[in-house]
Design a protein around this motif. Structure first.
Motif, mmCIF file in Angstrom:
data_model
loop_
_atom_site.group_PDB
_atom_site.id
_atom_site.type_symbol
_atom_site.label_atom_id
_atom_site.label_comp_id
_atom_site.label_asym_id
_atom_site.label_seq_id
_atom_site.Cartn_x
_atom_site.Cartn_y
_atom_site.Cartn_z
ATOM 1 N N MET A 147 0.835 -1.205 0.000
ATOM 2 C CA MET A 147 0.000 0.000 0.000
ATOM 3 C C MET A 147 0.868 1.252 0.000
ATOM 4 S SD MET A 147 -3.100 -0.930 2.580
ATOM 5 C CE MET A 147 -2.109 -1.076 4.021
ATOM 6 N N LEU A 148 0.490 2.177 -0.869
ATOM 7 C CA LEU A 148 1.086 3.519 -0.862
ATOM 8 C C LEU A 148 0.146 4.421 -0.069
ATOM 9 C CD1 LEU A 148 1.879 3.486 -4.669
ATOM 10 C CD2 LEU A 148 3.626 3.607 -2.858
ATOM 11 N N PHE A 149 0.694 5.476 0.544
ATOM 12 C CA PHE A 149 -0.116 6.380 1.361
ATOM 13 C C PHE A 149 -0.179 7.757 0.686
ATOM 14 C CE2 PHE A 149 1.677 3.202 4.371
ATOM 15 C CZ PHE A 149 0.479 2.564 4.659
ATOM 16 N N PRO A 150 -1.190 7.943 -0.175
ATOM 17 C CA PRO A 150 -1.218 9.109 -1.070
ATOM 18 C C PRO A 150 -1.237 10.477 -0.388
ATOM 19 C CG PRO A 150 -2.728 7.455 -1.847
ATOM 20 C CD PRO A 150 -2.262 7.007 -0.497
ATOM 21 N N ILE A 151 -2.062 10.665 0.643
ATOM 22 C CA ILE A 151 -2.147 12.018 1.228
ATOM 23 C C ILE A 151 -0.764 12.430 1.718
ATOM 24 C CG2 ILE A 151 -3.140 13.432 3.091
ATOM 25 C CD1 ILE A 151 -5.677 11.703 2.891
#
Ligand SMILES: Cc1cc2nc3c(=O)[nH]c(=O)nc-3n(C[C@H](O)[C@H](O)[C@H](O)COP(=O)(O)OP(=O)(O)OC[C@H]3O[C@@H](n4cnc5c(N)ncnc54)[C@H](O)[C@@H]3O)c2cc1C
Length: 381
Positions: A147-151
């Motif tokens: 998972m990437l954490f966009p914000i």
């Protein structure tokens, strides 16, 4: 820093625009970013708690070939911003119907040297007690995703780029782009640059006709949930879960590192206006609820924390190919939106910057973004 290579205006501060700004700045261009809202903008497609990244790409094998380079570019970006907003892990798929997934994924994972294995159905209840096993035909785990954490990525990238000399124009909605003159209008003023990159996400057809025949905005709903007490522990350790059933099709991101449990589906509505309301109705989540009840045991016991409406563009045909194209002498249009664009943001931004810098032909950049490169070409990136 000297900006001898010229000035580029990037329209849009989502992952596509900010990645393009990053790649151009690294190459010595002067970069200005114009964004219609705040930076980052909560209404942007990119703005969310988590996004899936993975090598397994189903029938879109050309995108699987791009993933090693996409992962590598995120690592370079994380080095620049000083934080690794990524939780590595596997991705587990639940197959219930006869879908064209296993063969192409086995082929592309083998070609990339990435691992995948079957999880015996008898082992599913222990490891994934929340999964509905009725009608489950096969369970497959693919390695090297997560998972990437966009914000956090958008925020830190904005801070990094600002410190590196990129100029930001928030609350500056762009119109009247002239791709031959290299001009545009924002807040009543004309701005000029050597090149313009339009990375306007689900608003793209409002600012340029270039991809209007190919992409359409799609209103999508996701739900954030709090699991029932008996599954809290299990949710703490499961990876990204994807149900590939025709009726039960959902993707689920577990709560991890300060994010909430999120469930969504990939059934495109192909309707709506990104400037319209964002109030999720029962109708917006009806299909998702039906699917999740088939994919998860006791789904009605989950508490809904938020029903969120977001938009992306999808291709009018079933290809899901990103539309990244030169426009006139001085502009590029980057429509790498859709349901799979976040993981590839830095790769697409780097591709467009490479074309503007004359390192790669326009045609090759168009093919790269469309996922049409061969494995050998992708390896050489
Ligand atoms: C529910 C959902 C789940 C997803 N899941 C995944 C996933 O798991 N993995 C994955 O890889 N991808 C996923 N995606 C897709 C991914 O989020 C998008 O492909 C990507 O974020 C698109 O980025 P963008 O920069 O093109 O668009 P955006 O993030 O929308 O950025 C465009 C920006 O342009 C600005 N803008 C528009 N018009 C103008 C104008 N005229 N003037 C100035 N500014 C303007 C907008 O305000 C916006 O900030 C998902 C998307 C959604 C909606």
């Amino acid at each position: 820093m000297s900006h001898s290579r010229g000035h580029v205006i990037v329209v849009g501060a989502g992952i596509a625009g900010l990645s393009t700004a990053w790649a151009l700045m690294r190459r010595g261009f002067k970069v200005s970013v114009f964004e219609q809202g705040p930076i980052p903008n909560p209404r942007a497609t990119s703005y969310d708690e988590h996004r899936i990244t993975r090598h397994a790409y189903g029938t879109l094998e050309g995108y699987a070939y791009l993933m090693p380079r996409a992962f590598a570019l995120y690592e370079e970006m994380f080095k620049d911003i000083g934080a690794r907003h990524f939780a590595p892990g596997s991705v587990v798929y639940f197959l219930r119907d006869d879908v064209d997934w296993f063969e192409p994924v086995s082929r592309s994972m083998a070609a990339l040297g990435k691992g995948m294995h079957e999880i015996p159905l008898g082992a599913v209840p222990d490891r994934f007690p929340m999964i509905e096993t009725k009608s489950l035909a096969r369970c497959v785990e693919t390695e090297e995703g997560g998972m990437l954490f966009p914000i956090r990525i958008l925020t830190d990238l904005t801070v990094f780029l600002g410190n590196a000399g990129v100029s930001f124009h928030a609350d500056a909605r762009v119109s009247d782009v002239d791709p031959e003159a290299g001009t545009l209008v924002a807040n009543g003023e004309i701005h000029r640059a050597d090149r313009i990159v339009i990375a306007a996400g689900a608003w793209v057809n409002k600012i340029t006709p270039v991809v209007a025949d190919a992409v359409i905005p799609s209103r999508q709903a996701v739900m954030y949930l709090s699991p029932p007490a008996e599954y809290v522990e299990a949710w703490k350790s499961v990876p990204v879960l994807i149900d590939l059933g025709t009726e039960s099709g959902t993707y689920t991101l577990p709560p991890r590192m300060g994010t909430r449990l999120k469930v969504g589906d990939h059934v495109f509505t192909r309707s709506g206006d990104a400037d319209g309301d964002r109030i999720a109705t029962e109708a917006d989540v009806a299909r998702l609820n039906r699917a999740a009840r088939l994919a998860y045991r006791y789904f009605d016991r989950y508490q809904v924390l938020e029903k969120k409406i977001c938009f992306y563009t999808v291709t009018r045909d079933p290809s899901e190919e990103f539309q990244v194209k030169p426009w006139g002498r001085k502009a590029w249009v980057v429509s790498a939106c859709s349901g799979h664009g976040f993981k590839l943001g830095p790769l697409i931004g780097d591709g467009v910057a490479a074309a503007i810098a004359g390192e790669r032909s326009d045609g090759d950049t168009v093919r790269l973004a469309a996922g049409r490169m061969s494995l050998d070409e992708a390896r050489a990136l």
